[in-house]
Design a protein around this motif. Structure first.
Motif, PDB file in Angstrom:
ATOM      1  N   SER A 153       0.790  -1.221   0.000  1.00 40.45           N
ATOM      2  CA  SER A 153       0.000   0.000   0.000  1.00 40.45           C
ATOM      3  C   SER A 153       0.827   1.278   0.000  1.00 40.45           C
ATOM      4  O   SER A 153       0.259   2.378   0.038  1.00 40.45           O
ATOM      5  N   HIS A 154       2.149   1.169  -0.070  1.00 40.90           N
ATOM      6  CA  HIS A 154       2.972   2.381  -0.194  1.00 40.90           C
ATOM      7  C   HIS A 154       4.279   2.018  -0.883  1.00 40.90           C
ATOM      8  O   HIS A 154       5.199   1.460  -0.283  1.00 40.90           O
ATOM      9  N   THR A 155       4.343   2.333  -2.167  1.00 39.91           N
ATOM     10  CA  THR A 155       5.545   2.042  -2.942  1.00 39.91           C
ATOM     11  C   THR A 155       5.946   3.259  -3.761  1.00 39.91           C
ATOM     12  O   THR A 155       5.180   4.208  -3.925  1.00 39.91           O
ATOM     13  N   HIS A 156       7.155   3.186  -4.274  1.00 43.09           N
ATOM     14  CA  HIS A 156       7.627   4.119  -5.301  1.00 43.09           C
ATOM     15  C   HIS A 156       8.088   3.215  -6.443  1.00 43.09           C
ATOM     16  O   HIS A 156       9.239   2.792  -6.501  1.00 43.09           O
ATOM     17  N   THR A 157       7.154   2.923  -7.311  1.00 39.80           N
ATOM     18  CA  THR A 157       7.285   1.816  -8.260  1.00 39.80           C
ATOM     19  C   THR A 157       8.436   2.002  -9.238  1.00 39.80           C
ATOM     20  O   THR A 157       9.292   1.118  -9.387  1.00 39.80           O
ATOM     21  N   ASP A 316       1.155   3.399  -5.611  1.00 38.65           N
ATOM     22  CA  ASP A 316       2.324   4.235  -5.882  1.00 38.65           C
ATOM     23  C   ASP A 316       2.134   5.588  -5.217  1.00 38.65           C
ATOM     24  O   ASP A 316       1.217   6.337  -5.548  1.00 38.65           O
ATOM     25  N   ALA A 317       3.026   5.911  -4.291  1.00 40.49           N
ATOM     26  CA  ALA A 317       2.868   7.096  -3.450  1.00 40.49           C
ATOM     27  C   ALA A 317       3.568   8.315  -4.024  1.00 40.49           C
ATOM     28  O   ALA A 317       4.174   9.086  -3.288  1.00 40.49           O
ATOM     29  N   GLY A 474     -12.310   8.439  10.373  1.00 40.51           N
ATOM     30  CA  GLY A 474     -12.190   7.438   9.322  1.00 40.51           C
ATOM     31  C   GLY A 474     -10.880   7.531   8.575  1.00 40.51           C
ATOM     32  O   GLY A 474     -10.801   7.156   7.398  1.00 40.51           O
ATOM     33  N   VAL A 475      -9.834   8.020   9.246  1.00 45.77           N
ATOM     34  CA  VAL A 475      -8.526   8.166   8.614  1.00 45.77           C
ATOM     35  C   VAL A 475      -7.799   6.820   8.623  1.00 45.77           C
ATOM     36  O   VAL A 475      -7.786   6.118   9.634  1.00 45.77           O
ATOM     37  N   ILE A 476      -7.200   6.474   7.504  1.00 42.13           N
ATOM     38  CA  ILE A 476      -6.472   5.220   7.350  1.00 42.13           C
ATOM     39  C   ILE A 476      -4.993   5.463   7.629  1.00 42.13           C
ATOM     40  O   ILE A 476      -4.402   6.411   7.118  1.00 42.13           O
ATOM     41  N   ALA A 477      -4.401   4.605   8.452  1.00 40.00           N
ATOM     42  CA  ALA A 477      -2.966   4.673   8.728  1.00 40.00           C
ATOM     43  C   ALA A 477      -2.249   3.734   7.763  1.00 40.00           C
ATOM     44  O   ALA A 477      -2.390   2.518   7.854  1.00 40.00           O
ATOM     45  N   SER A 478      -1.495   4.296   6.833  1.00 44.08           N
ATOM     46  CA  SER A 478      -0.730   3.512   5.863  1.00 44.08           C
ATOM     47  C   SER A 478       0.686   3.380   6.414  1.00 44.08           C
ATOM     48  O   SER A 478       1.489   4.304   6.322  1.00 44.08           O
ATOM     49  N   ILE A 479       0.981   2.221   7.001  1.00 42.65           N
ATOM     50  CA  ILE A 479       2.227   2.054   7.750  1.00 42.65           C
ATOM     51  C   ILE A 479       3.162   1.062   7.071  1.00 42.65           C
ATOM     52  O   ILE A 479       2.747   0.268   6.235  1.00 42.65           O
ATOM     53  N   GLN A 480       4.408   1.102   7.481  1.00 47.34           N
ATOM     54  CA  GLN A 480       5.444   0.223   6.933  1.00 47.34           C
ATOM     55  C   GLN A 480       6.164  -0.461   8.109  1.00 47.34           C
ATOM     56  O   GLN A 480       7.062   0.121   8.723  1.00 47.34           O
ATOM     57  N   PRO A 481       5.762  -1.684   8.457  1.00 48.80           N
ATOM     58  CA  PRO A 481       6.314  -2.342   9.647  1.00 48.80           C
ATOM     59  C   PRO A 481       7.822  -2.507   9.634  1.00 48.80           C
ATOM     60  O   PRO A 481       8.459  -2.482  10.696  1.00 48.80           O
ATOM     61  N   LEU A 518      -0.752  -2.093   5.193  1.00 48.30           N
ATOM     62  CA  LEU A 518       0.683  -2.356   5.282  1.00 48.30           C
ATOM     63  C   LEU A 518       1.364  -2.150   3.929  1.00 48.30           C
ATOM     64  O   LEU A 518       0.832  -2.518   2.887  1.00 48.30           O
ATOM     65  N   GLY A 519       2.540  -1.579   3.981  1.00 51.10           N
ATOM     66  CA  GLY A 519       3.344  -1.388   2.777  1.00 51.10           C
ATOM     67  C   GLY A 519       4.807  -1.484   3.105  1.00 51.10           C
ATOM     68  O   GLY A 519       5.209  -1.722   4.250  1.00 51.10           O
TER      69      GLY A 519
END
Length: 627
Positions: A153-157, A316-317, A474-481, A518-519
């Motif tokens: 869910s979070h890339t720089h393709t 793609d962020a 309703g905010v989504i947390a786009s996280i990177q573990p 998750l990304g």
């Protein structure tokens, strides 16, 4: 809050709980309708069966298969030989033994016996001459599992593909890094012969060097092959550029300060060759625009690695104008080999464009969507640019910085939401996250914020007072573990023993009603989604270590395995407005799924990263491996 379900639901008589494991006979092909007919003793019983089957098939197709172009039998069934080993991430039917795929969609799920019974009957009715072939049933290896298609869910393709061209990650010293650059130049005869050609690379990480100091343009001049060339090198986290003296000279005169950025200088005030955050813009005029063919190469390199690790979708962020046009053209010319959900970059210095730009709502057979905007609020923790409420513990002279003024955030975020754009904001420090949440609250009077599914990209440090607003808004947390397991070694020194508790607080976000996706932030981290899965549920390095021992770093913040799986499948689908067609193995959704060699939901955590991808499937077709 649960995401909306697919409108296609199975009648109660067609989706039952699994009642039996397969016997050896179950592995045989399903008998043909003609064989069934021959076994019946009377015309009456046959006539009755046809009537029942006709009612069954008519109900089944009209309720579920409205999307299919051909009203004939399924493409295939895929089953586990040892019970319900398909994790559907469908709350109504969480584990099944078999799935049925037709024309790129999931059309049935259940036990092997149920599937055989239902699809034999349908095949018999559809062919008036009773010559329909049986349903092909395939089996995954014993011990393997199936999960829905995985989304990063979070890339720089394109940037990930760029790192494969001149890889700079993994070096231990600045000298070794310069050596990598020399090797690259030596390998390109045309580049070696022409010192005027620009050299670009990505991935250096000074925090992993033995001496964790910033590099300099002088380091590039120390090698005779590298010296004298125009060189621009992006840091691993994308928040710093390392440039050669040639580029520094071309950039003159440099401003004394850059709002939202930093020009690193030596003791005499001279620029050293490192530009942070917004200061990177100063070098843009000296970077050549990549050609369509170069971008194609980068994209293909990314896709190659992505599908090999089970990814069927990427968010793609950062669609800048060049990458946005690349994906638009690619989608017009052919079908994308992977699903791409793009966030169009908002340049802080540009005018508002949300009322005139065109959203891409599903071109390339639904594989390209660009209906969101990406805004940068602050810098990165690694480079000391994350905006904090209080000064850094290891550098009390600064609290980091905002890359965009709070007044601008409060102005543009409501406008984008009002014009129907999803708003995704890069926010790492607690102050940055708080200010963005303020802007989302301010937008309530202009738009239904929750319905537009706003996202905080990273959401790394959160003050307690801001936690509760995730669920309320309703905010989504786009996280990177994997960021957590990288940063845990130096973060307490930077933030102190109390504030560190609010860093990467996954469990706290969930407990406050927030939704997590998750990304990886690739190329900042690697492409393997199982690395993020493992980090989310263990908060350990791949070697099983942490500053707090083998139990994990702040283990109370761990996610469960099912939460992590949902965070890689259904929640990213929700976060991209695709949960009606993607994210779970549910009837009526597109047949994206992954076959793993091991059951990541039950095996010992230390074995998770040994798991192999046996097959990656998009729209029912294998794009990696085999089934």
């Amino acid at each position: 809050m649960s995401p909306s379900k697919s409108p296609s639901k199975s009648p109660s008589g067609l989706r039952q709980r699994q009642t039996a494991s397969p016997t050896p006979a179950d592995k045989d092909s399903v008998s043909t309708p003609s064989q069934q007919a021959g076994s019946r003793s009377s015309k009456a019983s046959r006539y009755l069966l046809v009537l029942v089957s006709l009612a069954l098939s008519t109900t089944y197709f009209y309720l579920h298969y409205h999307a299919f172009s051909e009203p004939y039998g399924p493409d295939y069934a895929l089953c586990s030989p040892n019970g319900a080993k398909i994790y559907t991430v469908d709350a109504d039917n969480p584990k099944v033994q078999c799935i049925v795929v037709q024309n790129g969609y999931f059309v049935d799920a259940g036990s092997l016996g149920e599937v055989k019974q239902r699809w034999n009957s349908v095949a018999a009715v559809l062919d008036a001459n009773a010559t329909a072939t049986s349903l092909p049933v395939r089996f995954i290896p014993a011990g393997a599992i199936i999960v829905p298609g995985i989304t990063d869910s979070h890339t720089h393709t394109l940037e990930y593909g760029f790192t494969k061209v001149l890889p700079l990650e993994g070096t231990r010293t600045v000298r070794e890094t310069v050596g990598r650059i020399r090797q690259y130049i030596d390998s390109k005869p045309d580049l070696l012969a022409d010192k005027s050609k620009i050299v670009e690379g990505w991935g250096w990480d000074h925090t992993k060097w033995l001496e964790t100091t910033w590099p300099s343009s002088a380091d590039l001049e120390s090698d005779p092959v590298v010296a004298g060339r125009p060189i621009i090198l992006q840091s691993k986290d994308g928040h710093a550029l390392w440039v050669s003296q040639n580029i520094l000279t071309a950039m003159q005169p440099l401003p004394d300060e850059v709002e939202g950025g930093v020009i690193i200088r030596d003791e005499s005030g001279q620029p050293t060759g490192v530009l942070l955050d917004n200061a990177q813009i100063l070098a843009n005029a000296h970077r050549p625009v990549p050609t369509y063919e170069q971008l194609q190469l980068r994209f293909n390199l990314t896709v190659q690695d992505a599908v090999a690790h089970g990814l069927t979708s990427v968010h793609d962020a950062g669609f800048d104008p060049v990458s946005l046009e690349f994906f638009r053209r690619y989608a017009e010319e052919t079908t994308l080999p992977i699903r791409v959900y793009g966030m169009t970059h908002f340049n802080e210095s540009s005018e508002y464009w949300g009322d005139r730009a065109q959203k891409i709502m599903g071109s390339s057979n639904g594989r390209l969507i660009a209906r969101s905007v990406k805004i940068f609020a602050d810098g990165a923790l690694r480079t000391g640019g994350a905006a904090l409420y209080e000064p850094y513990t290891d550098n009390p002279s600064t609290s980091g910085f905002m890359r965009i003024e709070p007044e601008v955030l409060k102005s543009i975020i409501p406008r984008f939401l009002k014009d129907g754009w999803q708003v995704n904001v890069h926010a790492i420090g607690d102050r940055a996250n708080g200010l963005v949440l303020d802007a989302f609250e301010a937008a309530l009077q202009h738009a239904n914020v929750t319905a537009l599914r706003p996202r905080l990209e990273h959401a790394q440090i959160l003050a307690e007072k801001d936690m509760a607003r995730f669920g309320a808004l309703g905010v989504i947390a786009s996280i990177q573990p994997t960021h957590a397991t990288d940063d845990m070694w130096y973060a307490e020194e930077r933030l102190g023993p109390e504030r560190i508790k609010s860093l990467y607080a996954f469990r706290s976000i969930l407990d406050h009603g927030g939704r997590i996706t998750l990304g990886s932030d690739m190329p900042v981290e690697g492409v393997n989604p199982l690395a993020g899965f493992y980090a989310a549920i263990t908060r350990l390095t791949e070697e099983g270590t942490s500053p707090h021992g083998p139990g994990g770093w702040f283990p109370e913040q761990r996610m469960s395995r099912m939460e992590a799986l949902k965070g890689m499948t259904l929640d990213p689908a929700y976060a991209s407005f695709s949960d009606d067609t993607l994210g779970s193995i549910s009837i009526g959704k597109r047949a994206d799924y992954v076959v793993f060699s091991q059951d990541i939901m039950t095996i010992a955590t230390e074995k998770i990263l040994q798991t192999q991808v046996l097959a990656t499937v998009i729209d029912g077709g294998v794009v990696y491996g085999s089934i």
